[in-house]
Write a protein that holds these residues in place. Structure first.
Motif, PDB file in Angstrom:
ATOM      1  N   GLU A 164       1.170  -1.554  -0.044  1.00  0.00           N
ATOM      2  CA  GLU A 164      -0.137   0.188  -0.192  1.00  0.00           C
ATOM      3  C   GLU A 164       1.066   0.928  -0.124  1.00  0.00           C
ATOM      4  N   ARG A 165       2.020   0.934   0.434  1.00  0.00           N
ATOM      5  CA  ARG A 165       2.496   2.088   1.262  1.00  0.00           C
ATOM      6  C   ARG A 165       3.741   2.405  -0.035  1.00  0.00           C
ATOM      7  N   THR A 166       4.149   1.938  -1.074  1.00  0.00           N
ATOM      8  CA  THR A 166       4.717   1.762  -2.173  1.00  0.00           C
ATOM      9  C   THR A 166       5.594   2.639  -2.231  1.00  0.00           C
ATOM     10  N   ARG A 167       4.478   3.881  -3.111  1.00  0.00           N
ATOM     11  CA  ARG A 167       4.744   4.973  -3.290  1.00  0.00           C
ATOM     12  C   ARG A 167       5.912   6.426  -2.244  1.00  0.00           C
ATOM     13  N   GLU A 168       5.182   5.871  -0.876  1.00  0.00           N
ATOM     14  CA  GLU A 168       5.936   6.374   0.243  1.00  0.00           C
ATOM     15  C   GLU A 168       7.439   5.722   0.497  1.00  0.00           C
ATOM     16  N   ILE A 169       7.639   4.338   0.442  1.00  0.00           N
ATOM     17  CA  ILE A 169       8.825   4.315   0.159  1.00  0.00           C
ATOM     18  C   ILE A 169       9.373   4.831  -0.412  1.00  0.00           C
ATOM     19  N   GLY A 170       8.819   4.819  -1.698  1.00  0.00           N
ATOM     20  CA  GLY A 170       9.556   5.498  -2.970  1.00  0.00           C
ATOM     21  C   GLY A 170      10.427   6.539  -2.771  1.00  0.00           C
ATOM     22  N   LEU A 171       8.841   7.483  -2.099  1.00  0.00           N
ATOM     23  CA  LEU A 171       9.282   8.916  -1.504  1.00  0.00           C
ATOM     24  C   LEU A 171      10.118   9.186  -0.131  1.00  0.00           C
ATOM     25  N   ARG A 172      10.441   8.404   0.199  1.00  0.00           N
ATOM     26  CA  ARG A 172      11.667   8.392   1.685  1.00  0.00           C
ATOM     27  C   ARG A 172      12.694   8.329   1.066  1.00  0.00           C
ATOM     28  N   MET A 173      12.926   6.974   0.006  1.00  0.00           N
ATOM     29  CA  MET A 173      13.838   6.588  -0.613  1.00  0.00           C
ATOM     30  C   MET A 173      14.242   7.762  -1.152  1.00  0.00           C
ATOM     31  N   ALA A 174      13.292   9.051  -1.611  1.00  0.00           N
ATOM     32  CA  ALA A 174      14.202  10.112  -2.743  1.00  0.00           C
ATOM     33  C   ALA A 174      14.804  10.856  -2.387  1.00  0.00           C
ATOM     34  N   ALA A 197       9.797  -6.194   6.006  1.00  0.00           N
ATOM     35  CA  ALA A 197      10.550  -4.583   6.433  1.00  0.00           C
ATOM     36  C   ALA A 197      11.456  -5.136   5.173  1.00  0.00           C
ATOM     37  N   GLN A 198      12.521  -6.596   5.272  1.00  0.00           N
ATOM     38  CA  GLN A 198      13.305  -6.283   3.593  1.00  0.00           C
ATOM     39  C   GLN A 198      12.895  -6.307   2.420  1.00  0.00           C
ATOM     40  N   LYS A 199      11.669  -6.413   2.327  1.00  0.00           N
ATOM     41  CA  LYS A 199      11.445  -6.598   1.029  1.00  0.00           C
ATOM     42  C   LYS A 199      11.224  -4.881   0.656  1.00  0.00           C
ATOM     43  N   ALA A 200      10.257  -3.972   1.744  1.00  0.00           N
ATOM     44  CA  ALA A 200      10.485  -2.509   1.617  1.00  0.00           C
ATOM     45  C   ALA A 200      11.546  -1.952   1.395  1.00  0.00           C
ATOM     46  N   SER A 201      12.554  -2.230   2.404  1.00  0.00           N
ATOM     47  CA  SER A 201      13.877  -1.693   1.859  1.00  0.00           C
ATOM     48  C   SER A 201      14.696  -1.945   0.533  1.00  0.00           C
ATOM     49  N   ARG A 202      14.517  -3.245  -0.049  1.00  0.00           N
ATOM     50  CA  ARG A 202      15.225  -3.778  -1.300  1.00  0.00           C
ATOM     51  C   ARG A 202      13.627  -3.152  -2.339  1.00  0.00           C
ATOM     52  N   LEU A 203      13.072  -2.341  -2.020  1.00  0.00           N
ATOM     53  CA  LEU A 203      12.621  -1.562  -4.114  1.00  0.00           C
ATOM     54  C   LEU A 203      13.342  -0.794  -4.138  1.00  0.00           C
ATOM     55  N   ASP A 204      13.324  -0.846  -4.870  1.00  0.00           N
ATOM     56  CA  ASP A 204      13.866   0.413  -6.229  1.00  0.00           C
ATOM     57  C   ASP A 204      12.994   1.726  -6.329  1.00  0.00           C
ATOM     58  N   PRO A 205      14.098   2.680  -5.736  1.00  0.00           N
ATOM     59  CA  PRO A 205      12.324   4.262  -5.624  1.00  0.00           C
ATOM     60  C   PRO A 205      12.093   4.701  -6.593  1.00  0.00           C
ATOM     61  N   ILE A 206      12.951   4.050  -7.852  1.00  0.00           N
ATOM     62  CA  ILE A 206      12.263   5.040  -8.900  1.00  0.00           C
ATOM     63  C   ILE A 206      10.720   4.125  -9.352  1.00  0.00           C
ATOM     64  N   ASP A 207      10.858   2.835  -9.366  1.00  0.00           N
ATOM     65  CA  ASP A 207       9.855   2.017  -9.716  1.00  0.00           C
ATOM     66  C   ASP A 207       9.141   2.733  -8.988  1.00  0.00           C
ATOM     67  N   ALA A 208       9.221   2.262  -7.147  1.00  0.00           N
ATOM     68  CA  ALA A 208       8.220   2.530  -6.172  1.00  0.00           C
ATOM     69  C   ALA A 208       7.601   4.128  -6.702  1.00  0.00           C
ATOM     70  N   LEU A 209       8.175   5.370  -6.814  1.00  0.00           N
ATOM     71  CA  LEU A 209       7.592   6.261  -6.613  1.00  0.00           C
ATOM     72  C   LEU A 209       6.705   6.244  -7.474  1.00  0.00           C
ATOM     73  N   ARG A 210       6.699   5.418  -9.062  1.00  0.00           N
ATOM     74  CA  ARG A 210       5.883   5.731 -10.360  1.00  0.00           C
ATOM     75  C   ARG A 210       4.550   4.405 -10.067  1.00  0.00           C
ATOM     76  N   TYR A 211       5.027   3.331  -8.617  1.00  0.00           N
ATOM     77  CA  TYR A 211       4.333   2.568  -8.142  1.00  0.00           C
ATOM     78  C   TYR A 211       2.121   3.190  -8.703  1.00  0.00           C
ATOM     79  N   GLU A 212       1.155   2.492  -8.733  1.00  0.00           N
ATOM     80  CA  GLU A 212       0.323   2.888  -8.750  1.00  0.00           C
ATOM     81  C   GLU A 212      -0.712   1.882  -8.259  1.00  0.00           C
TER      82      GLU A 212
END
Lengths: 406, 249
Positions: free
Chosen positions: A309-319, A391-406
């Motif tokens: 649900e919070r993939t985009r949030e994770i992407g943003l936090r990484m960015a 948590a590990q799954k979240a930490s391994r997300l790619d910020p670019i993909d995560a930011l665009r996740y719909e």
């Protein structure tokens, strides 16, 4: 990100979904709560058994005939005629680790006085029996050795028998009751002992000389049990060996023959009964542990949903500068917060339900600090264990993909 | 000559999709100096988003060199890139990317949480200043769903300003907004630029690109056109001349 920030951020994230967080915690709350309550019940019954048994005399050693088979048929212990009054006398004379000895013969039947009658059990014993069983007399006296020799028709009554026959607050001394049509004069009143932990009324007893019960009621010459008292609790092991030696000689058993009697000490009995209650509490604990496991899986499930649900949030936090470790710690601390807060509520719930069980069902419960500390550690471990993977799954997300996740 | 904030040389980026190799960037040379407001333009698939990802230190190039504020970015680890983004870069996205159910001020504070040098007390003050600079100080406790699209984007801009970045990257930052709100946002960017902020703005709308100082046009992984904007549009002026919006009355 430092730890106070981490907790603040995690709390905020969980508060965004209050109801969901609560439902997730519920698994842990119920799990920990039931573990605590179950262990409290187990511990309580164990402790009360220990107290009960040792109040009956912790240095007591009993001799019973072992069950025998005759022509392949197993016979009950009481039918065995192997133990005799002479055995008891021999033990008393030859075993120096034994201080007191009393034979015991039992019979159940109706006890009658005037128009009242009640079922009860008569115990035929010697005067030493009272000291062995740590029983006192509140009124009257115990029978004498002379009365034993003459098989006198005298008896002592427990509180329940008195109540059944005479009613409350009546002194029965001097009255004559009948047990299985044998008239007996009441010479003493036993101190009330209450129920033991198996729910058996210890005051529903009649004591009489063993000779009386043997000759006048049962018409037998053997005894069912020999109860003895070792010099001390520590001496009970010695007493057991001595009794065994004496009886083997008397019963003419050859080396290699099995004993035709059994010697049990009270200490052993305590061990046996508490091992049963230990097993019971382990079983209850295991069942409660399974519900805890399910609670943990619930946390894992919700954390997965939350990460997706919070993939985009994770992407943003990484960015904006969060490192993989920051994201890992954030989700891990959310999972831990869920399980630890759930655990604390569970502990409170467990303790209060143990109290409620005690007051409603009158079961003894004991909440040990061990079980509380254990539960707390377990729910912390559950948080880490089940939170780790999401948590590990979240930490391994790619910020670019995560930011665009719909 | 002004200080070079961004400098890339011979930048290449290839993606492998199955057996096919996609060459998104095929040798880019670009320099952006302090105080510039550069629009990176191009159609979908031209490579402009890949370029922004690399410039924004979110992605690594296959080949080529990149200096950000004098730091050679190519050799940095994932964590060093994250820390670089935290201290030197600001991001504004098309879809705002604000945390839901979280107040404006807390959204603005967010980058500072990942900077261990900033104390909790300073954090609130800095965030407040950033929010004031986009004119939303009175909305600090509003959550995103209580704010209009333009206001949400201004909160996002405040968030990008909060670490005092050397450059702000905006990815289609007006893409979700109507014309009037777009102009409001562009006017805010122009104000920031006038105060000396370097801004890189990715857009495909020529209408928006005329508010910047320089346009760089991408096609098929190459820069095909680079030109200074003249005459430059003034978003504030245009906004003032616009008829009053009657849509919501």
């Amino acid at each position: 990100m430092n730890y106070s920030n981490l907790i603040k951020v995690s709390t905020r994230a969980l508060l965004r979904n209050k109801f969901r967080s609560f439902l997730t915690m519920l698994g842990i709350i119920i799990g920990i709560g039931s573990v605590i309550a179950m262990l409290a019940i187990g511990q309580g019954s164990k402790l009360s058994i220990e107290n009960q048994v040792s109040s009956m005399g912790s240095n007591m050693v009993m001799v019973m005939p072992s069950s025998q088979s005759r022509g392949g048929v197993q016979l009950g212990n009481d039918d065995s005629k192997k133990l005799t009054v002479d055995d008891a006398k021999a033990i008393s004379e030859e075993c120096d680790a034994v201080s007191l000895v009393s034979p015991e013969v039992r019979s159940s039947g109706q006890v009658i006085y005037a128009k009242s009658n009640a079922p009860s059990t008569i115990y035929g014993v010697s005067p030493e029996y009272l000291d062995i069983k740590k029983t006192k007399i509140t009124d009257g006296r115990i029978f004498t050795d002379k009365e034993v020799r003459s098989a006198a028709k005298v008896c002592l009554l427990g509180k329940t028998v008195i109540k059944n026959l005479f009613g409350e607050n009546v002194n029965p001394i001097g009255y004559t009751i009948r047990f299985k049509s044998i008239p007996m004069q009441v010479i003493g009143v036993l101190e009330p002992k209450g129920e033991n932990s198996f729910g058996q009324d210890q005051d529903d007893v009649i004591l009489a000389p063993y000779s009386t019960v043997q000759k006048r009621i049962l018409a037998i010459t053997h005894v069912q049990t020999i109860v003895t008292s070792a010099l001390s609790e520590a001496a009970s092991a010695d007493a057991m060996t001595q009794i065994e030696t004496v009886l083997r000689t008397r019963h003419k058993l050859k080396t290699g023959d099995a004993n035709d009697f059994e010697v049990r000490s009270q200490a052993e009995l305590v061990k046996m009964f508490t091992s049963i209650s230990d097993m019971l509490s382990m079983l209850l604990g295991a069942i409660a542990g399974i519900s805890l496991l399910i609670g943990g899986i619930g946390i894992m499930n919700i954390m997965y949903v939350s990460v997706t649900e919070r993939t985009r949030e994770i992407g943003l936090r990484m960015a904006i500068g969060a490192q993989s470790f920051d994201i890992l710690m954030q989700f891990l601390s959310e999972a831990m917060l869920l399980s630890v807060v759930g655990g604390i509520i569970g502990i409170i719930l467990g303790i209060s339900s143990a109290k409620i069980i005690t007051s409603l069902a009158n079961w003894p419960t004991v909440v040990t600090s061990n079980s509380v500390i254990m539960s707390f550690l377990v729910c912390t471990v559950i948080g880490i264990f089940f939170g780790w993977y999401p948590a590990q799954k979240a930490s391994r997300l790619d910020p670019i993909d995560a930011l665009r996740y719909e | 000559m002004a200080k070079k904030i961004l400098e890339v040389k011979g930048l290449r980026k290839e993606f492998h999709v199955g057996d096919i190799t996609v060459r998104a960037l095929r040798g880019i040379d670009l320099t952006i100096e302090q105080g510039e407001f550069v629009a990176i333009m191009g159609t979908s698939g031209s490579g402009k988003s890949t370029m922004l990802n690399i410039l924004g230190c979110l992605d690594k190039p296959t080949a080529g060199e990149y200096w950000l504020d004098g730091i050679a970015v190519a050799g940095l680890s994932k964590n060093e890139l994250a820390s670089l983004r935290n201290k030197k870069l600001g991001f504004v996205f098309q879809s705002y990317n604000l945390l839901p159910r979280t107040s404006a001020i807390e959204n603005v504070e967010l980058p500072l949480f990942y900077n261990p040098e900033i104390k909790a007390k300073e954090r609130r003050e800095i965030a407040m200043q950033a929010l004031e600079s986009v004119g939303l100080a009175d909305r600090m406790h509003h959550t995103p769903n209580q704010l209009s699209g333009g206001q949400q984007q201004r909160v996002a801009i405040a968030r990008s300003l909060v670490n005092d970045p050397v450059v702000i990257f905006a990815d289609e930052a007006t893409g979700n907004l109507d014309t009037r709100t777009s102009y409001e946002v562009m006017s805010l960017f122009q104000e920031l630029n006038a105060k000396g902020k370097t801004i890189v703005f990715v857009t495909h709308e020529p209408d928006i690109a005329r508010f910047t100082t320089r346009n760089v046009v991408f096609r098929d992984g190459h820069i095909i056109k680079e030109q200074m904007v003249d005459p430059r549009g003034n978003a504030r002026e245009l906004l003032n001349n616009m008829p009053i919006n009657t849509d919501y009355e």
